[in-house]
Structures are given as structure tokens and as C-alpha cells.
Design a protein around this motif. Structure first.
Motif, PDB file in Angstrom:
ATOM      1  N   SER A  18      26.979  26.120  -4.474  1.00  0.00           N
ATOM      2  CA  SER A  18      26.101  25.009  -4.848  1.00  0.00           C
ATOM      3  C   SER A  18      24.880  25.487  -5.620  1.00  0.00           C
ATOM      4  O   SER A  18      24.076  24.680  -6.060  1.00  0.00           O
ATOM      5  N   CYS A  19      24.733  26.786  -5.775  1.00  0.00           N
ATOM      6  CA  CYS A  19      23.541  27.307  -6.445  1.00  0.00           C
ATOM      7  C   CYS A  19      23.738  27.311  -7.964  1.00  0.00           C
ATOM      8  O   CYS A  19      24.655  27.951  -8.483  1.00  0.00           O
ATOM      9  N   PRO A  20      22.879  26.603  -8.678  1.00  0.00           N
ATOM     10  CA  PRO A  20      23.035  26.514 -10.133  1.00  0.00           C
ATOM     11  C   PRO A  20      22.958  27.865 -10.841  1.00  0.00           C
ATOM     12  O   PRO A  20      23.688  28.095 -11.804  1.00  0.00           O
ATOM     13  N   THR A  21      22.098  28.764 -10.378  1.00  0.00           N
ATOM     14  CA  THR A  21      22.002  30.035 -11.109  1.00  0.00           C
ATOM     15  C   THR A  21      23.223  30.912 -10.821  1.00  0.00           C
ATOM     16  O   THR A  21      23.657  31.673 -11.676  1.00  0.00           O
ATOM     17  N   PRO A  32      21.418  32.197  -3.529  1.00  0.00           N
ATOM     18  CA  PRO A  32      20.496  32.064  -2.392  1.00  0.00           C
ATOM     19  C   PRO A  32      20.620  33.253  -1.433  1.00  0.00           C
ATOM     20  O   PRO A  32      19.613  33.817  -1.007  1.00  0.00           O
ATOM     21  N   ARG A  35      18.924  36.164  -2.959  1.00  0.00           N
ATOM     22  CA  ARG A  35      17.460  36.036  -2.978  1.00  0.00           C
ATOM     23  C   ARG A  35      16.891  36.270  -1.592  1.00  0.00           C
ATOM     24  O   ARG A  35      15.846  36.896  -1.439  1.00  0.00           O
ATOM     25  N   CYS A  59      14.968  30.975  -9.647  1.00  0.00           N
ATOM     26  CA  CYS A  59      15.397  29.959  -8.674  1.00  0.00           C
ATOM     27  C   CYS A  59      14.792  28.617  -9.047  1.00  0.00           C
ATOM     28  O   CYS A  59      13.599  28.521  -9.297  1.00  0.00           O
ATOM     29  N   LEU A  60      15.629  27.581  -9.099  1.00  0.00           N
ATOM     30  CA  LEU A  60      15.142  26.276  -9.519  1.00  0.00           C
ATOM     31  C   LEU A  60      14.424  25.528  -8.403  1.00  0.00           C
ATOM     32  O   LEU A  60      13.842  24.474  -8.641  1.00  0.00           O
ATOM     33  N   GLY A  61      14.549  26.053  -7.184  1.00  0.00           N
ATOM     34  CA  GLY A  61      13.962  25.316  -6.070  1.00  0.00           C
ATOM     35  C   GLY A  61      14.676  23.992  -5.843  1.00  0.00           C
ATOM     36  O   GLY A  61      14.082  23.037  -5.367  1.00  0.00           O
ATOM     37  N   CYS A  62      15.974  23.947  -6.179  1.00  0.00           N
ATOM     38  CA  CYS A  62      16.691  22.671  -6.112  1.00  0.00           C
ATOM     39  C   CYS A  62      17.118  22.333  -4.690  1.00  0.00           C
ATOM     40  O   CYS A  62      17.467  21.207  -4.393  1.00  0.00           O
ATOM     41  N   MET A  63      17.107  23.329  -3.814  1.00  0.00           N
ATOM     42  CA  MET A  63      17.408  23.151  -2.387  1.00  0.00           C
ATOM     43  C   MET A  63      18.864  22.765  -2.096  1.00  0.00           C
ATOM     44  O   MET A  63      19.183  22.342  -0.993  1.00  0.00           O
ATOM     45  N   ALA A  64      19.724  22.938  -3.095  1.00  0.00           N
ATOM     46  CA  ALA A  64      21.139  22.691  -2.838  1.00  0.00           C
ATOM     47  C   ALA A  64      21.622  23.642  -1.750  1.00  0.00           C
ATOM     48  O   ALA A  64      22.497  23.320  -0.953  1.00  0.00           O
ATOM     49  N   CYS A  65      21.019  24.823  -1.694  1.00  0.00           N
ATOM     50  CA  CYS A  65      21.442  25.806  -0.694  1.00  0.00           C
ATOM     51  C   CYS A  65      21.051  25.362   0.707  1.00  0.00           C
ATOM     52  O   CYS A  65      21.736  25.695   1.672  1.00  0.00           O
ATOM     53  N   TYR A  75      15.550  27.712   3.456  1.00  0.00           N
ATOM     54  CA  TYR A  75      15.272  28.363   2.181  1.00  0.00           C
ATOM     55  C   TYR A  75      14.078  27.726   1.482  1.00  0.00           C
ATOM     56  O   TYR A  75      13.335  28.393   0.764  1.00  0.00           O
TER      57      TYR A  75
HETATM   58  S1  SF4 Z   1      16.973  26.462  -4.469  1.00  0.00           S
HETATM   59 FE1  SF4 Z   1      18.756  27.521  -3.668  1.00  0.00          FE
HETATM   60  S2  SF4 Z   1      20.505  26.621  -4.729  1.00  0.00           S
HETATM   61 FE2  SF4 Z   1      18.649  26.035  -5.887  1.00  0.00          FE
HETATM   62  S3  SF4 Z   1      18.458  27.644  -7.459  1.00  0.00           S
HETATM   63 FE3  SF4 Z   1      17.208  28.312  -5.722  1.00  0.00          FE
HETATM   64  S4  SF4 Z   1      18.597  29.604  -4.534  1.00  0.00           S
HETATM   65 FE4  SF4 Z   1      19.866  28.415  -5.934  1.00  0.00          FE
END
Ligand code: SF4
Ligand code: FAD
Ligand code: SF4
Lengths: 406, 475
Positions: A18-21, A32, A35, A59-65, A75
Motif C-alpha cells: 500500500s506504500c506509494p513510494t 514503511p 523506514r 515518505c508522503l505521510g499518506c498513512m496507507a501503511c 507510523y
Molecule cells: S505514510 Fe506509509 S505508506 Fe505513505 S508513503 Fe509514508 S511509509 Fe509509505
């Protein structure tokens, strides 16, 4: 970085897809799990190296993780602490520093942003030049939305029909300057659904951008101010229509933990617009909106606040509206606050990936709870030559409640 | 190493930064760690072949890694070696529904294969709990299983062909249809010791017409166990029979709020699938057999089915919610010995003051005891290790095996002699030598004592350092 939070990670890897990067680059350090491993290296004594900082910045901070993790690893907290540590301990290169300084002296301040609106229009023409100076400046220019005439919001909007609740409303700094129509629609919808809407004029930035970038002192200052403003306005519920602001405001108590402010934060209930409307239940009459709509999950709504069902239900309840799911809906579009400014290439790649998914749906309208996302995806759609109209959930509801087309 | 790295850089992307390298130091079993000498992220079979040839030239060991979810330390790197990571090779290359097959790169996740064909009514059958992230290359290497393997078989039953890079760097095709030795069969489950899979042809299965998922709650494990035996005895072959004990349920509840019946000492998840009339008939039988369950839930739709499975599928990782640290054990026993073995595990747990949560593929006797401990408590880790090892002894005593699906890796190499005689092990090592005479492919895994395959031409002069150190002997 709290070692206990790090230890919660059992290294299972369930968060990777689920992590975009990770989706973009397929490397452990940009996942994740990777990181978190880097964080543990730091806790064990490795200083923050430029490489390490680079992976945290990416990290986009999208919290999908956070959504994906079965072990409940926080996270969100970890990356917040990490960003603060990076800002404190890591010496960035001068150019990087200059661009970051510029952005952080602009975004959290609505008045400064306002001054920027005219130059931003100009930047359209200058984009090529800016891009050569620094890719981040180019990205900023490319994203500059076309701003409609500024609308001044009233201090108070009375409920139509019987009053069911009294709520405060956050305007959001980016929202009020660049998307005033979304705020107007939000206030109308709330009022049509029977809410008295209190809009304190002295409100400023909620501090979301500062939290997400590790500027915790600035974040705390802005949080306190926001709390004070809404306390004075005499409301106990604050409705927020920008997903990024809402997710940070829900964390105010944690941000201010250990001070009397934490209790004051807890006394205010922050809700997302869709969350609130779903809870309230429909009162106003819905008119048909005969459109095919692709709904995009803004990360700060779906992952950070766990709100997925409510906006879909609200949209589905509109007669004539056909709702379509975007494939890979969990994956971030790459907008993520200031991400498209600091990581233009990654943001662009993610935007393209999302645009590919959206264009398969043949939708008339792209809807999300975050203008940053819709802007980002719309820009990517234009690059593919398949432009799409965009709207905030509030605008679609507003159109339906008022019986006009969005 | 420096010279090798410089040449690897011409082949593909290379990671040498020590901080970055360390993120690859372990797989899903974090107990064993080693920072790899260098990591490469190839994007094609040709690149992998070039990397392996360079390793041969320099006599450097190499280890393959997919998504790093292995639970036996199979992808544990070598600090003097090259870690070849397939996470960038994740393209689905070909889908041939007429012949029910798909060709994919090794880094494609198990679930991504199913997702690519789901709308057309197909799926890839083996479903490890880690299916959302584990790579198909890793599945092939571990011969991974999953809940539905009771009826449909393990990875080995669903792989039609593999293109591999042999340990000396040739690209070779192994096909189910080949005449002669079943080399594909030998390769599957070889844990990266016989080469690296670079292209995998998988069998696609038709999504079953009808699926019924039942959750039966029992007061204790013994009652649940009896139901399992009764189901099998009745001649029903469910797609899956899974069992979880109270502690595992508690963890899953904490993690995903799966809402299993309260106060259950054990839950049984039984899934029936196939043509509708057959499933209906089996379901009627099943209802009778499970009549003594104190609660029986039948999933009404896909969402309810997913809810039932969610608790089970997240169970391993969910244990993190109720214990700071844990060991996932993997053993097999004949189904009929399940009750004795479970009682034995209870005894071990009480004796050492170590909690054990049980999750298992009850249908085929594949146990996954989760040995819980607090790594901050002095000595707890050792006691947990003891319990975990004793559980394997218990499995062997009852005529079972030390691994059902997680592989031997580094973690269980030392148990191999308990299961196999020296002659058995030598025979296996001869197979390995035939593929990998220089012993460069994932050395130190699977076998307790490394055996070297004759003289190595060219690279090394004099006796092998391992032989000299008394750690290995020459065939
Ligand atoms: S918040 Fe989590 S899923 Fe989103 S980019 Fe960062 S490590 Fe990846
Ligand atoms: C929470 C959790 C649940 C799990 N549930 C199950 C389950 O239900 N059933 C099950 O069977 N397993 C399960 N596993 C174990 C694991 O997911 C499987 O063993 C999986 O097949 C490993 O895949 P991977 O891509 O992560 O491989 P890795 O861990 O990266 O590698 C595993 C082994 O495969 C080798 N390898 C990797 N790629 C290749 C390649 N292309 N060619 C040759 N060798 C290669 C490596 O050298 C190593 O020996 C679980 C793991 C976790 C963490
Ligand atoms: S963050 Fe959660 S999902 Fe990701 S590796 Fe750690 S425990 Fe697993």
C-alpha cells in the motif's frame, strides 16, 4: 523517536503493497518497514545521514501503511517524531533549505498566501523558467490553481428549517484562498441540513502542514490559537472540509499532551464534513445530479481518519448519480500537502499512475474531500490529454440540495 | 568486494550505503540478522544472469530475496555476499486464459496474480496469509501453502514452468512437460539454493461457482479438533479448515476487531467451494457435524466471508498486539495426533511460563504455534526458543515434520538431523551439488553442515577455508 512504537513493528511487510513510494521504486528503504528500520538504526545511535533523511523526506505521510498494518504500528506518530528529529539534527544543503524556508513561511499564513495569488497567475507563464531554477518551484507554479473571485465568508450562517445542531467551521488556509467555492458550498450544505454554522473570522492555519513537516513548535502555536478561537466562538463541534486539516486537528490533544491545552483540545470535537453529515442523517431534499462520479479517497480522510464509507454513502444517495470506484484506491495520488513541491518527480509519477486508473472509468466528474488531491489528479489527467472536471464532496452535495448542476 | 561492486554497477542498480544496506538485514524472522555486502535490484533475467556470473567469477556467495516475508531466515543475507532482490521485477507478462496460465516475473505478489484475472473469473489458488505482499518467486522457493491448500495443493501443484538462472549463471527453462527428471519439482521448495527463478508460469483456476464459509465456535480446542476429524471422516474435502485458539482469537480481535463469538475457546473456519449442488450437499452434512458448536455463523455474502477470514489472515502479525515479541513456529503432525500434540504444547507452555497461541491449518495438521515472550525480560527469549524447539521435537515424535510451509532456512537447519539420517542429508546435498558445485547459491541455508562439492576449479587455491576451520567436509 519512541523505541516502543518502533518495537511494535514485527517486520511482516504487510504494509509494503500500500506504500506509494514502494510501488514506485520497489526498494526496502522507501517502504514503511524500511523506514521504521531506519528509525531504529537512528535510535540505536546512527546519526541521521543524508541518505536516511532522503528516505524520510520521500515518505508522503499518506498513512496507507497505518491502515494496512495488522500490528497497529503508529507510523503516523513515528514519522511525525522523525520529521521533527530530522529538522533538529540534520543539516540540509543550502538550496534545499532555502526552498523549504520559503514554503513554510508562506503556506501556514493565509494573508501571505493571498499576496501570492497574483504572482501565482503570472507563474503559469514563468513555469518553464522556474523549473530550470529549481524543480520544486516549477511544481509550485504548475499546481497554482486558477482562483475564482474571493468570497468573504459570513461570521454566521443560520440553519434552514428546524435547527438540529450548532457547529463551528474551519476555513483552512489553502482552501479559503484557492477554493473559496468549497467553503461556500460547505456552509450552505450544513445550513440546509439544519446546522447553525459559526465561522470565526479570526481563525488562521490549523498547523497541519507544520506537523507534517516536523515543525512542531510552529504546529503547537497554531494549534493553540485555533483552539482558543473556537472556544471563544462557543462551539463544541468543529466541522472541517479539508482532510489534511481534519486529521491534524483530531490529533491536537496528542500534540499538546502534558499541557493544560490537551484537555481543552479534548473538549472540542473535530469532525469531517462527510462524517458529520452521515451522523446527522439527511434532512434536506436531494435533487438529481445525473453524473458519473469517480470518488477518490484522500489519504488524510481514508487512512488518517478512517473515513471511506460516509462520503460514498452521501454521494450514492444522490438520485441519478452513478458512483465509480477507482482501482488501487488505497494508493496515494502523490499530492500529500507539500509533497509535490519538495518531491516533484515522485509526485508526478504517482499522479500519472492515478490518472491512468481514473481515465479507465469514463467518469464525468472526479470528487474527493481534498482539493490538493483533485488538483493533482486533474493536472495529471490534462497531461494525458483526458481532462476531467473536479469537485469537492461538499460541492456535489450542495448542487444536489439546491437543485443546480455542480 | 570493491572490484565486484564496481562491475555490478554496470549491470544494474546497486546499494552500498551502509545505512540503506542494513534495511535488508533480515526477513520476517528478525531474530537472525546480517548486513549484506551489497544489494542489487535487477530488472531482468539477463541482469540476474550477469550478476550471478560475476559472483562466480569472484567466488562470492549470493542470496535471492523477494519481499522478505520469509519466516525461516531463508533470505538472510551474507555479509560477504550479494543480495539479489527481485522487488522491481513485478510485471505480469502474459495472461492466457484459454490455457489457464499466466507468466509473471518473480517479484509479482501472490495476490497481484489473482487481481489481474479476477474479473475474468479466475484466481491463483495457493493463498499464504502473506499473499498481499509475498512474491511468487518466494512462494516457489518455499513451496508456500495457505488455508486453501487442503483441497487445492501447495505452490508445487500450481507452477507449470519456471525460467531460472542456474547457480553458474545460465538461463534455463524448467517445464512440467519436460521428459526425464522432474527438475521443476526439485527446484520448487529449494529455498534459493538451486538458482533464482526469473520467470514463472502459474496455473490459473476458475473461481468456484459457489462458496460457503462457516465459523463454528467451540468451548475448547479438543471439541474443535473432534469436529475436524468428523468432517474429514465424513469424506468432505473442504477448501479450508482452519482453527484458532482463545489466545490467537484475542490477538486477532485486538488487531482487526473480527468479532468472533465471545468466550470461544476455539474457532473453526470451514470453507466449502465448488459446483453449487455439491457445496449445498456438503453444507447440509457440515451443519450436522457442527451441531454441537455453541455458535455457528454462515457468511451471507462476500463481505461477511472477508470478515471471517480477516481475523485468521491477520493472526500472525496481530499477535504483536498482545505480546512484545513472538516466534512463529511451523510444524506438521498427522491429523489424528492433533489432540495429543496440542496437549503437549499446553504442557510445555505451563512448564516454562511462556504463552503459546495456536493457529493452524487443521485440515492437514499444519500447526502454527505462536510462542509469545517479552524481549525486555531477561531470559524470556531463551525460554521461548526452548519451547519453540521442543514443539518441533513433539512434531517429530508424532511422526510429523519440522516445517509445513515456512521452509528450513537458517532457523531450522539444526533440526534437519533429527528428521533425517546422514545418508538422507547427503543425498539431498548431492542434488544441490549437481546444481551448484561451487556452493554459492544461498549457502548456509537448509543444511546444518555445509558440504562442499569436490574441487572448485579456478577460483580458490588450497583447501577451502571452511574445511580448514573444520566447519565443512569435502564430498
Ligand atoms: S505514510 Fe506509509 S505508506 Fe505513505 S508513503 Fe509514508 S511509509 Fe509509505
Ligand atoms: C505474517 C506472515 C504470514 C505468513 N503466512 C504464510 C502462510 O500462510 N503460508 C506460507 O507458506 N508462508 C507464510 N508466510 C511466510 C512467507 O510469506 C512465505 O515463505 C513467502 O513465500 C516468502 O515470500 P517472499 O517473497 O517474502 O520471499 P523472501 O522472504 O524474500 O525469500 C524467501 C526464500 O525464497 C528465496 N527466494 C526469493 N525469491 C526467489 C527467487 N526469485 N528465486 C529463488 N529463490 C528465491 C530466498 O532466497 C529465501 O530463501 C508468512 C509470513 C508472514 C510474515
Ligand atoms: S509496520 Fe506493520 S505491516 Fe509494516 S512491517 Fe511493521 S508490523 Fe508489518
Amino acid at each position: 523517536m519512541d523505541p516502543h512504537l518502533i518495537n511494535d513493528c514485527v517486520h511482516c511487510g504487510f504494509c509494503l503493497p500500500s506504500c506509494p513510494t514502494y510501488a514506485l521504486w520497489g526498494e526496502e528503504m522507501d517502504s514503511p518497514r524500511g523506514r521504521i528500520h531506519l528509525m531504529s538504526q537512528h535510535v540505536e545511535g546512527t546519526p541521521i545521514t543524508p541518505a536516511m533523511a532522503g528516505h524520510f523526506d520521500a515518505c508522503l505521510g499518506c498513512m496507507a501503511c497505518v491502515t494496512a498494518c495488522p500490528s497497529g504500528v503508529r507510523y503516523d506518530k513515528l514519522i511525525e517524531q522523525t520529521r521533527a528529529t530530522v529538522e533538529r539534527e540534520h543539516e540540509r544543503d543550502p538550496q534545499d533549505r532555502a526552498v523549504r524556508g520559503l514554503v513554510f513561511s508562506l503556506f501556514p499564513y493565509p494573508r501571505r498566501l493571498r499576496l501570492l495569488r497574483w504572482p501565482m497567475r503570472l507563474t503559469g507563464a514563468l513555469q518553464g523558467f522556474l523549473e530550470r531554477v529549481h524543480p520544486s518551484l516549477g511544481a509550485m507554479a504548475a499546481l497554482a490553481p486558477h482562483v475564482e473571485v474571493r468570497q468573504r465568508m459570513p461570521r454566521f450562517v443560520r440553519a434552514r428549517g428546524p435547527r438540529r445542531a450548532v457547529v463551528g467551521m474551519l476555513l483552512g488556509c489553502v482552501q479559503r484562498e484557492f477554493f473559496p467555492q468549497v467553503n461556500a458550498a460547505t456552509a450552505r450544505v450544513l445550513s440546509l441540513e439544519g446546522c447553525d454554522v459559526v465561522i470565526p473570522p479570526s481563525q488562521g492555519c490549523c498547523g497541519a502542514l507544520s506537523v507534517h513537516s516536523g515543525r512542531s513548535d510552529q504546529a503547537r502555536r497554531l494549534a493553540k490559537r485555533t483552539i482558543r478561537v473556537f472556544e471563544r466562538a462557543g462551539v463544541s463541534v468543529i466541522v472541517v472540509n479539508a482532510a489534511g486539516c481534519g486529521s491534524s486537528m483530531k490529533e491536537y490533544a496528542d500534540l499538546l499532551e502534558g499541557t493544560p491545552w490537551a484537555a481543552r483540545a479534548r473538549a472540542l470535537r473535530v469532525v469531517d464534513l462527510a462524517e458529520w453529515l452521515a451522523e446527522l442523517g439527511p434532512a434536506a431534499q436531494r435533487n438529481a445530479v445525473p453524473l458519473t462520479v469517480a470518488y477518490h479517497d484522500a489519504c488524510h480522510l481514508a487512512h488518517a481518519q478512517g473515513i471511506r464509507r460516509q462520503p460514498r454513502d452521501l454521494l450514492r444517495d444522490i438520485p441519478g448519480l452513478v458512483l465509480k470506484e477507482i482501482p488501487e484506491s488505497d494508493l496515494c495520488c502523490g499530492s500529500a500537502g507539500t509533497y509535490n513541491i519538495f518531491q516533484p518527480q515522485a509526485a508526478r509519477d504517482l499522479g500519472d499512475r492515478k490518472a491512468r486508473a481514473v481515465s479507465g472509468l469514463d467518469a464525468d466528474l472526479l470528487v474527493s474531500a481534498n482539493p490538493g488531491c483533485t488538483m493533482q489528479i486533474a493536472a495529471a489527467m490534462r497531461r494525458r490529454g483526458s481532462a476531467i472536471r473536479v469537485a469537492h464532496t461538499a460541492e456535489v452535495l450542495d448542487a444536489s440540495l439546491r437543485g443546480v448542476s455542480p | 568486494m570493491k572490484r565486484l561492486i564496481a562491475r555490478l554497477e554496470n549491470v544494474g542498480e546497486v546499494i552500498t550505503d551502509p545505512v540503506r544496506l542494513r534495511t535488508y538485514e533480515c526477513d520476517g524472522l528478525t531474530y537472525h540478522r546480517a548486513t549484506p555486502g551489497v544489494v542489487v535490484l535487477p530488472e531482468s533475467a539477463e541482469q540476474i544472469a550477469a550478476i550471478v556470473r560475476l559472483c562466480n567469477e569472484y567466488g562470492t556467495p549470493f542470496v535471492a530475496r523477494g519481499s522478505g516475508t520469509g519466516l525461516s531466515g531463508g533470505a538472510l543475507p551474507r555479509s560477504d555476499g550479494v543480495l539479489i532482490v527481485t522487488s522491481r521485477m513485478r510485471r505480469v507478462l502474459e495472461i492466457d486464459l484459454d490455457n489457464r496460465r499466466a507468466v509473471v516475473e518473480p517479484g509479482v505478489t501472490n495476490l497481484a496474480i489473482t487481481e489481474a484475472v479476477r474479473e475474468q473469473g479466475f484466481y491463483y489458488a495457493p493463498d499464504p496469509s502473506s499473499q498481499q505482499i509475498c512474491s511468487i518467486g518466494g512462494n516457489v522457493a518455499e513451496n508456500s501453502g495457505g488455508a486453501h491448500c487442503l483441497k487445492y495443493g501447495f505452490t508445487v501443484n500450481h507452477i507449470l514452468a519456471c525460467e531460472i538462472v542456474t547457480p553458474d549463471g545460465d538461463i534455463v527453462m524448467l517445464d512440467r512437460m519436460d521428459a526425464g527428471y522432474d527438475l521443476l519439482g526439485a527446484f520448487i521448495g529449494s529455498e534459493g539454493t538451486l538458482g533464482i527463478a526469473t520467470k514463472i508460469t502459474v496455473r490459473l483456476s476458475r473461481t468456484p461457482e459457489s462458496v460457503i464459509t462457516v465459523l463454528a465456535a467451540y468451548r475448547d480446542i479438543a471439541e474443535g479438533g473432534r469436529a475436524v476429524s468428523a468432517i474429514i471422516a465424513a469424506g468432505i474435502v473442504p477448501a479450508a479448515i482452519e482453527m484458532m485458539d482463545a489466545l490467537a482469537i484475542e490477538a486477532a480481535e485486538a488487531a482487526v476487531a473480527c468479532r468472533y463469538p465471545e468466550n470461544a475457546g476455539a474457532v473453526l473456519i470451514v470453507e466449502l467451494d465448488g459446483p453449487a449442488p455439491e457445496v449445498d450437499l456438503q453444507f447440509a452434512q457440515l451443519r450436522e457435524i457442527c451441531a454441537d458448536a455453541f455458535e455457528l455463523r454462515v457468511a451471507a455474502d462476500a463481505a461477511e466471508r472477508a470478515a471471517i477470514w480477516k481475523g485468521r489472515k491477520s493472526a500472525f502479525a496481530a499477535v504483536g498486539r498482545i505480546s512484545p515479541a513472538y516466534i512463529v513456529q511451523d510444524g506438521v503432525v498427522p491429523r489424528t495426533s492433533l489432540p495429543q500434540v496440542l496437549a503437549g504444547i499446553d504442557r510445555l507452555s505451563a512448564e516454562h511460563g511462556i504463552r503459546v497461541a495456536n493457529v493452524f491449518h487443521a485440515g492437514d495438521g499444519n500447526l502454527h504455534p505462536l510462542v509469545l515472550f517479552d524481549d525486555a525480560e531477561p531470559g524470556a527469549g531463551e525460554r521461548a526458543e526452548t519451547v519453540s524447539g521442543a514443539i518441533l521435537d513433539l512434531c517429530i515424535e508424532h511422526g510429523g515434520s519440522i516445517t509445513g510451509e515456512h521452509g528450513v532456512g537458517v532457523d531450522k537447519a539444526r533440526y534437519m538431523p533429527k528428521m533425517f539420517s546422514d545418508t538422507d542429508l547427503d543425498t539431498m546435498q548431492l542434488v544441490r551439488c549437481a546444481f551448484d558445485p561451487k556452493g554459492l547459491a544461498n549457502p548456509g541455508k537448509v543444511f546444518p553442515t555445509p558440504r562442499l562439492c569436490g574441487e572448485v576449479p579456478g577460483v580458490r587455491k588450497g583447501p577451502h577455508p571452511l574445511v580448514e576451520a573444520g566447519k565443512a567436509e569435502q564430498f
